[in-house]
Design an enzyme around this catalytic site. Structure first.
Site: not given
Ligand SMILES: [Fe+2]
Length: 268
Positions: A116, A120
């Protein structure tokens, strides 16, 4: 016509007929052989196509495994994120099964939970590891991660449902989430499940600027968010799962290393 002439003509016709018949037979044989060659060629192409499809599927699985490794490596190098996705995946799987999803569907949700926050990888370290509050400009960059993650997994054809979950894991029930501001049940169930598990784990894990909350404190906050930003039925299900007599709270602080601020991403 003299009988010998008629006989000669009849013999000539018979010879022509025989030649025509033999030519037709020869052509028929050639056609038969060509047909056989075509059939074998077709079978071979079919086999090649099947082999290619299997190789492609194996390649996609290998890429998926590499992405899992990448997500793991991304988390592991930071003490605030270590183990976060594994715990979220475990909780998400249990929630999905408790919600009545089939085992393969629950597994897809768990795999999406593992990936998920993969997006990043596109957020600069200075923002990811910043101990103080992020500026609005930094939030803009941070809030791109669900889209980046979904784009990374998009080529995996078998994981299209997972890509949708990765994309929407920061949507909020009241429409104030991102990237699409979806509301209520317009948010895919898998994404609502990952969101509940994600927030619980973020709250019960330490951050650079605060200690981990106790299970009871985290549950109080989740109850406050139920039917506001989080799916209330899933919050109740999470509480049932974690507080069942046989269950040991997965968010027990003694288990978790400090983890980042996904809860802060939601403003809670
Ligand atoms: Fe997140």
């Amino acid at each position: 016509m003299a009988p010998e002439v008629a006989l000669s003509q009849a013999m000539s016709y018979a010879r022509d007929l025989k030649s025509a018949y033999e030519a037709a037979r020869a052509r028929e044989n050639e056609l038969g052989q060509a047909n056989e060659r075509l059939r074998k060629g077709y079978q071979q192409s079919l086999q090649y196509a099947l082999d290619l499809k299997r190789t492609y599927a194996r390649l996609q699985r290998a890429i998926f495994q590499s992405l899992l490794g990448l997500a793991n490596a991304l988390e592991a190098k930071d003490p605030y994120t270590r183990g976060h996705s594994m715990r979220v995946a475990d909780l998400a799987r249990r929630l999905a099964l408790a919600k009545g999803r089939t085992r393969p569907a629950a597994e897809t949700i768990a795999q999406a939970a593992l990936l998920h926050d993969l997006g990043k990888i596109g957020v600069p370290e200075g923002i990811l590891r910043k101990s103080g509050a992020l500026t609005e400009a930094e939030w803009v960059i941070m809030r791109r991660h669900p889209l980046t993650g979904a784009q990374i997994v998009a080529p995996l054809e078998f994981f299209d449902e997972g890509a949708v979950i990765v994309r929407h894991h920061h949507e909020r029930l009241d429409g104030s989430g991102y990237p699409d501001g979806l509301r209520g049940e317009a948010i895919p169930l898998g994404a609502r499940i990952v969101a509940v598990a994600d927030v619980y784990d973020a709250l019960t894990s330490g951050r650079s600027y605060r200690a981990a909350l106790l299970h009871t404190e985290a549950i109080d906050i989740l109850r406050g968010e139920a039917d506001r930003t989080l799916d209330g039925r899933l919050v109740n299900l999470l509480i049932d799962i974690l507080e069942a007599p046989s269950a040991r709270p997965a968010g027990d602080v003694s288990d978790n290393g400090p983890v980042p601020d996904d809860a802060a991403e939601r403003g809670i």
